[in-house]
Each structure stands twice: as structure tokens, then as C-alpha cells.
Design a protein around this motif. Structure first.
Motif, PDB file in Angstrom:
ATOM      1  N   GLU A  60       0.825  -1.207   0.000  1.00  0.00           N
ATOM      2  CA  GLU A  60       0.000   0.000   0.000  1.00  0.00           C
ATOM      3  C   GLU A  60       0.859   1.258   0.000  1.00  0.00           C
ATOM      4  O   GLU A  60       0.516   2.265  -0.621  1.00  0.00           O
ATOM      5  N   GLU A  65      -0.478   1.879  -6.907  1.00  0.00           N
ATOM      6  CA  GLU A  65      -1.113   1.640  -8.207  1.00  0.00           C
ATOM      7  C   GLU A  65      -1.619   0.216  -8.351  1.00  0.00           C
ATOM      8  O   GLU A  65      -2.459  -0.083  -9.213  1.00  0.00           O
ATOM      9  N   GLY A  67      -3.439  -1.288  -6.248  1.00  0.00           N
ATOM     10  CA  GLY A  67      -4.792  -1.377  -5.682  1.00  0.00           C
ATOM     11  C   GLY A  67      -4.919  -2.384  -4.565  1.00  0.00           C
ATOM     12  O   GLY A  67      -6.009  -2.927  -4.322  1.00  0.00           O
ATOM     13  N   ASN A  70      -7.995  -2.703  -2.053  1.00  0.00           N
ATOM     14  CA  ASN A  70      -9.247  -2.311  -2.696  1.00  0.00           C
ATOM     15  C   ASN A  70     -10.048  -3.549  -3.102  1.00  0.00           C
ATOM     16  O   ASN A  70      -9.519  -4.661  -3.163  1.00  0.00           O
ATOM     17  N   SER A  72     -11.941  -6.164  -5.444  1.00  0.00           N
ATOM     18  CA  SER A  72     -11.684  -6.730  -6.771  1.00  0.00           C
ATOM     19  C   SER A  72     -12.791  -7.727  -7.093  1.00  0.00           C
ATOM     20  O   SER A  72     -13.429  -8.277  -6.193  1.00  0.00           O
ATOM     21  N   ALA A 108     -11.514   0.920 -11.362  1.00  0.00           N
ATOM     22  CA  ALA A 108     -10.213   1.537 -11.648  1.00  0.00           C
ATOM     23  C   ALA A 108      -9.513   0.872 -12.816  1.00  0.00           C
ATOM     24  O   ALA A 108      -8.803   1.537 -13.575  1.00  0.00           O
ATOM     25  N   VAL A 131     -10.671  -4.286 -10.909  1.00  0.00           N
ATOM     26  CA  VAL A 131     -10.148  -3.650  -9.701  1.00  0.00           C
ATOM     27  C   VAL A 131     -10.916  -2.355  -9.458  1.00  0.00           C
ATOM     28  O   VAL A 131     -11.066  -1.533 -10.376  1.00  0.00           O
ATOM     29  N   ASP A 133     -11.686   1.256  -7.059  1.00  0.00           N
ATOM     30  CA  ASP A 133     -10.921   2.258  -6.322  1.00  0.00           C
ATOM     31  C   ASP A 133     -11.483   2.485  -4.923  1.00  0.00           C
ATOM     32  O   ASP A 133     -11.169   3.472  -4.261  1.00  0.00           O
TER      33      ASP A 133
END
Length: 741
Positions: A60, A65, A67, A70, A72, A108, A131, A133
């Protein structure tokens, strides 16, 4: 203590309108706060300090980038029988569907199966990754519906489209459970009391306690992260103990009316005697749940404290709200049966089924003891194979899209594709980052149990990389846990050779670490609550052997319950009967919660029955006579309470969620075993064997311990004097009116 509760009971009975107004105002304020301030509840768990969590924190920070953390989703496209997803028409449909998915809010990135080469060897199945955000708990039902609507547009080309992943971790609680549980409880209460008014009292009081605790938990989500299962535990436990606690007090209150006491005095004595037992029983549950804090796992501490708060709310409702409600209904709580008993001076001379059972157990105490211990130990045998894990899409109901996606993925790519491992590689200490990552990738591919190692993904800063590893076995298999351990054992050699640190994470590794941490906490936690309980029960019963008997009986109940849970949910015995769709490891936090909650519930019946037996013994009865008379007045209420509690817990087995179903079965079976075999049979048999020795307490300890007078022996008699001296004024076997149920 009894004197203070006596005064509280009389006060709330007398000031019933203001007390009710306070409760209504409190519920209104909590409801307003919950509606305006509540936040979504967490759907996943994390344990700080574990390697998997450390790796997630690293990714993280260094590779946002990617993710990590986050939500999924996985879209599984499977061509109709005989077809391939690489057929031009089907591939065009997939590309169009993914284009629509990419345009959805909070999406995302969408990983194309062609670019990622996630197409099965027979070309029948392709998997696209989505994925978001936002985190999993922030994905709404509307967003899931939009994802499915976009993805299923490819179905028109001759494909089955299914969905899974963390975005589909959601909390769905059907209200069928509560309706069934409350319905059964109402029937049992009606049979027990023979009065609609009396049957309604425990339901009203328990309802107020449960609603207040649920609203408080919702309000707390504004300030703390709470898991969704917290609400289920509070609801399940609050209903069960709330109805039981109120049942005990209403039963005693009815008896006090039957023997001729006025309403206010009857309420005071009911709260002082049955209410004292309720307070101590509730205290044991609260201590057991609060003691989860010693385990050092934040989400478990929060769940334990929330459940303890639910129990506290039901205790407060039982000793404050219930007397006020009783003041409103007056003698209508007696019903026709109660009024008839009062007019005929009760049923003091008629032996009840409970008394006959007590005399049977004391007569055949050794055979009863041996038979019960053997039965419980046989039930406990499967517990030797206990394996803990966390639920995944493979444990979802067979009718769900998550389960179908899981099964199709396993069939096309192997079971390990459903639980990939993520190896986070820290390259800051490596002199040649690319060589270091390549060495780690090569070594991972050579490990036993690895089906595939994906090419590494380097972070934008070049100091961190991700290597995805597909195990040869499923996420819940023991071999996958062995693979995680093997990777971690090899990591120091990689760091020594290349300077790169490697850490295993991903949903599967997090589940493995969570299970290991919780399994390691079982014995220390059990030791803590057993020790605290022994001290509490020593104070209540003023004995060393009675608390020892209570604790050993609880341990038998626990191991027998563990065995039954393993047999049904891990081995799959009677899985169709109990609706178990996919046998597998036991939900990791279920055993530790079972220990805490079942212990508290077991002590409910222990305190209620044994205080009644001790009360008779202190008034002059012999050991066996005290047991018989104690069961005469307490067995009916305890049986009713146990049936209600079992019904509440069993009702939650109607839920489709694997966690709720497992917890509901475990609690129902645990109460069944503990209430009927341990407290109603094994306990009296042991007390009969011990005889007078059961109440032995060293003189020095007797002087130190506080005398809490749970039995209410020092309450004012009819003429205002203390009843403490009555114990020497009654003949063995004679029950005083104020000590009946």
C-alpha cells in the motif's frame, strides 16, 4: 447485593411510568444516532503483526497503483458445451462486455484475459479481473448489479458468465431466523406460564435490550471499524439471554404473587433473588467476552466488547424495565393457572417432574456420571482433527454466482487459481533488483505444490515487486498452508543471496495467518476465562468444589461441541440435514467465540440451579434433599430457558452464510449438551456424591470473601426482620414460600 436489587425492583415497580419514559427516550436517541451517523461495517478481517498484513502495508505504501486493499471482482466466461471463448464472436462479446464494465463508476482497471493470458488450455474458459478504487465494504448492491448486467451481455454469444472476488463479500441477513426463534420462544413461554401476558413479558424486555444494543453498535461504526458478524452475534446472544433472564425473573415474580405478596414486594423479591442470579450470570458472560481483549487481536476485541455490551443491555432491561412493565400489567401476569394456584395455596405438596428427576439422578448418581462423561468424550473425538480457516467463495451457497465462478475456475485452471498467493518483494536492499526478482521467481517455481508463477510486476519506483504464485491446491487445503510456510522458510536465503526481502500475502495467506493466530489463542483464552470464572463462582457459592465441578463440566461441554462442529461442518456428516453446502475448515474465530459465549451461557444455568440448591441446603435440607427441592423449583424454568436459547441459535442455521450457520449450530448444540446433560444431570450427580463436602470452604478464605447473598437470605421477612436465621428453623425437605422458583 440482594438488598440493593430488592430496593431497585421495588423502586422501578413503583416509578414505572418514569422508568418506561427513560427507556423510550433512550431508544429514540440511539435510533436517531444510528440513522444519521452509522457507517458501513467491515467485511474482512486483518491482524496487525502477521507477515501477510505487513506485506499488505508495504504494498500500500510502495505500490498504491496495484490497488492492494481495494475491492476486486472476477468475471468467469465459460463457453457453452463444445465451444471456445476464443471463437471470434464470443471474443468480441467478451471485449464489448469488458468495455462496459470499465465504464462503470469506481472501476479503476479491467484486466483483459487475452493480454493477461488467463484462458484455459482447452480454451473453454477465460477470466477477467476488475479492480475498484474503493474497499470491499464500500461496494454497493447497485454497483454489483451494474457489474453483472454489463458482464452478462456476453451471455448472448453462447457463454455462461459468473462473478466472484472480494467485491462479492457482502452481509445478507434474512429475518426468517428471528421470526422462527421468537415464534418458538413465544410458544415455550406460553406453555411454561399458561398466560399470554406472562409470555409476552420476556419478549418485550428482551426486544428492548436487543434493539438498544444493535442501535448502539450501529452508532459505534462511526468511530470504530466493526465487522458485520458483530451485529449477528449481538442479535443472536441478546435474544437468547434476554428472553432467558426475563423468564427467570417473571417466574419468581409470579411465585411471589401466588404466595400472597403484594405486587411491589413481589417485584422487589423477584429482582433480589432471580435478578441476583441474572446479574451474576450476565457478569460471567460479559467477563468472558471482554476477556477476548487479552488475545491481542483488534477485530476480535471489538466483537467481544460489542457482544458484551448486548448482554449488559439485556441485564439492565431485565432488572429495570421488566419490573416497570410488571407494574403496568399487575396480577394479569398470573393468568388463569396462576390465580388458581394462589387460591389453592399453590402446589407445595405435589412433586414435580423436576423433583422426580432430581431424586432419580441422586439415586443412580454413579451410573449417570459415568454414562454422561462417556457420551461427551465420544462426541469430542472429532475435535482432534479440528482445522481452522476463513470462508471464501467455495463456501458460498451452491446457488450463488460466487460458488459457480469458484467451481468453474477450479475446473478450468485448477483449484489453486481460486487462492493465488502474492509474494511482495522488497528490493531496496538488492544491488541488482532485476536479477533479485528473477531469482525469487525461479526459486518459487521449483517449490513443491506450485502450479504456476506469473511474471513479476515491478512498482513505479522500482523498489518493490509483486510475484503471483498459483498453488496446486485450493485455498482451504492444508497443502496450501504448507506451501505458504515453505515460501517463508526460503525467504531468508533469498535475502542473504540477493538482498531482497520477500513476504507472502494475499487473501489466502491472510486467512491462513488469521487462523493460525486464533488457534494459538484458544488455550490462553480458555485459561483466562476459566480462572476468572472460578473466582466469581467461589464468591457466589462460597465453595471450592462447586466451582471446580462447574468448570470441569464446561470443559466437557466445549470439547463435545467442538467435536460435533468438526463432524458436521468439516467432515460433512449430516451435511444435507443441516444445509452445509461445502464442508471444510471451521471458521477461524468461531471456536474462540464459542468458548467465551458458551461459558457464559453455561454459567447462567449453573448459577440459577445451584443457588437454588444452596438456598435449600442453607435452610436445613440434606444434600440430596436440597438437590431434589432445588430441581423441583428450578428445573421447569431452566428447561424452558434452554429450549428457548436452543431455538434462537438453531433458527440462525436457516441463514445461507457459512459463518452464521456454523455459529448457530455450535451454540445450539453447546447449550443442548450443557443444559440437559451437564447442568441438569451431571452436576446434580456430582453434588450428590460430594454431599456436605460440596460446600467446603477454608475458614480463612471464608473470612476474606465478600458475602453477596445471591439467595436473598437476608431480605426482610413479612414483618420486616431478616430471614437470615431461617436456615436453622426449618426441617429438612421443607421449602419456605419465599424461596420457591
Amino acid at each position: 447485593m440482594a438488598t440493593a436489587l430488592y430496593r431497585l425492583g421495588r423502586f422501578t415497580y413503583r416509578r414505572r411510568v418514569p422508568v418506561l419514559a427513560v427507556w423510550v427516550a433512550m431508544l429514540a436517541l440511539l435510533g436517531l444516532g444510528a440513522v444519521t451517523l452509522a457507517e458501513p461495517m467491515a467485511l474482512t478481517v486483518s491482524i496487525p503483526g502477521t507477515e501477510s498484513q505487513q506485506a499488505l502495508d508495504l504494498l500500500e505504501r510502495r505500490m498504491p497503483e496495484a490497488g492492494v486493499g481495494n475491492a476486486s471482482a472476477r468475471i468467469v466466461f465459460t463457453a457453452d458445451e463444445g465451444g471456445t471463448v476464443t471463437d471470434p464472436a464470443r471474443m468480441a462479446a467478451i471485449q464489448q462486455a469488458l468495455k462496459e464494465v470499465a465504464a462503470l463508476p469506481h472501476v479503476a482497471a479491467v484486466v483483459d484475459p487475452v493480454i493477461a493470458q488467463v484462458i484455459s488450455q482447452d480454451q473453454s474458459t477465460a477470466i477477467a479481473s476488475v479492480v475498484y478504487d474503493v474497499t470491499a465494504r464500500e461496494v454497493t448492491d447497485a454497483q454489483r448489479e451494474a457489474l453483472e448486467a454489463a458482464g452478462r451481455t456476453a451471455a448472448s454469444a453462447g457463454m455462461q458468465v459468473e462473478f466472484g472476488g472480494s467485491a462479492y463479500q457482502q452481509f445478507e441477513l434474512s429475518h426468517t431466523s428471528e421470526v422462527v426463534a421468537v415464534g418458538i420462544a413465544a410458544v415455550v413461554l406460553l406453555i411454561t406460564f399458561g398466560s399470554l401476558v406472562a409470555a409476552g413479558m420476556p419478549l418485550v424486555t428482551a426486544g428492548a435490550g436487543v434493539v438498544s444494543s444493535l442501535l448502539a453498535i450501529q452508532l459505534a461504526t462511526r468511530f470504530f471499524e466493526l465487522q458485520w458478524v458483530t451485529l449477528v452475534l449481538a442479535l443472536m446472544l441478546g435474544l437468547a439471554v434476554g428472553i432467558d433472564y426475563s423468564l427467570f425473573i417473571v417466574s419468581r415474580y409470579r411465585h411471589e404473587l401466588i404466595v400472597g405478596r403484594p405486587g411491589e414486594e413481589a417485584a422487589g423479591r423477584a429482582v433480589a433473588t432471580a435478578g441476583a442470579a441474572v446479574a451474576f450470570a450476565g457478569l460471567t458472560v460479559i467477563i468472558a467476552l471482554s476477556a477476548l481483549a487479552v488475545v491481542g487481536i483488534p477485530f476480535l476485541t471489538a466483537m467481544g466488547l460489542s457482544a458484551a455490551g448486548a448482554v449488559l443491555a439485556t441485564v439492565l432491561a431485565a432488572v429495570t424495565l421488566l419490573p416497570a412493565v410488571l407494574g403496568l400489567v399487575g396480577e394479569r401476569v398470573l393468568g388463569r393457572r396462576g390465580r388458581a394456584a394462589r387460591d389453592t395455596e399453590g402446589d407445595a405438596d405435589r412433586a414435580t417432574l423436576g423433583e422426580r428427576w432430581g431424586r432419580l439422578v441422586t439415586r443412580f448418581r454413579i451410573p449417570a456420571l459415568v454414562a454422561i462423561v462417556l457420551v461427551l468424550l465420544v462426541c469430542a473425538l472429532p475435535a482432534l482433527d479440528l482445522r481452522l480457516g476463513m470462508p471464501n467463495d467455495g463456501s458460498a451457497p451452491s446457488s450463488s454466482t460466487q460458488r459457480r465462478a469458484y467451481e468453474q475456475t477450479a475446473a478450468a485452471f485448477g483449484p489453486g487459481f481460486n487462492g493465488p498467493l502474492v509474494v511482495a518483494v522488497d528490493l531496496r536492499g538488492a544491488s541488482d533488483p532485476e536479477t533479485a526478482v528473477a531469482a525469487v521467481q525461479t526459486d518459487l517455481g521449483a517449490l513443491p505444490g506450485v502450479a504456476y508463477v506469473a511474471p513479476p510486476v515491478l512498482g513505479q519506483a522500482g523498489d518493490t515487486a509483486i510475484v503471483n504464485v498459483i498453488p496446486a491446491t485450493g485455498p482451504s487445503d492444508a497443502a496450501t498452508s504448507d506451501l505458504v510456510e515453505a515460501i517463508r522458510e526460503r525467504a531468508p536465503s533469498w535475502e542473504l543471496a540477493t538482498g531482497a526481502g520477500a513476504y507472502v500475502t494475499g487473501e489466502t495467506a491472510v486467512a491462513i495467518d488469521t487462523s493460525a493466530k486464533l488457534q494459538g489463542a484458544l488455550v490462553p483464552y480458555l485459561a483466562v476465562i476459566v480462572g476468572l470464572a472460578f473466582v466469581l463462582l467461589t464468591v457466589v457459592f462460597r465453595s471450592l468444589l462447586v466451582p471446580l465441578k462447574a468448570v470441569l463440566g464446561f470443559l466437557l461441554s466445549i470439547v463435545a461441541t467442538f467435536g460435533a462442529v468438526v463432524a458436521v461442518f468439516q467432515w460433512g456428516w449430516l451435511q444435507d440435514l443441516f444445509g452445509v453446502s461445502a464442508p471444510g475448515p471451521i471458521v477461524a474465530f468461531a471456536p474462540i467465540f464459542l468458548i467465551g459465549i458458551l461459558f457464559g451461557l453455561a454459567m447462567d444455568y449453573e448459577v440459577f440451579l445451584v443457588t437454588r440448591i444452596r438456598e435449600e441446603h442453607m435452610r436445613g435440607d440434606t444434600a440430596d434433599e436440597a438437590i431434589a427441592v432445588g430441581l423441583r423449583h428450578g428445573a421447569r424454568v431452566v428447561v424452558a430457558a434452554a429450549v428457548i436459547m436452543i431455538s434462537v441459535f438453531a433458527g440462525f442455521m436457516l441463514q445461507t452464510d457459512a459463518i452464521i450457520k456454523t455459529i448457530g449450530f455450535a451454540f445450539a448444540f453447546g447449550v443442548l449438551v450443557d443444559a440437559f446433560l451437564v447442568r441438569m444431570a451431571l452436576g446434580p450427580a456430582v453434588l450428590s456424591l460430594l454431599g456436605e463436602r460440596a460446600w467446603w470452604l477454608p475458614r480463612r478464605l471464608d473470612r476474606i470473601l465478600p458475602d453477596v447473598d445471591v439467595e436473598g437470605l437476608r431480605l426482610p421477612a413479612a414483618g420486616g426482620e431478616s430471614t437470615a436465621g431461617v436456615r436453622t428453623q426449618t426441617a429438612p425437605g421443607q421449602a419456605l414460600p419465599e424461596t420457591a422458583e
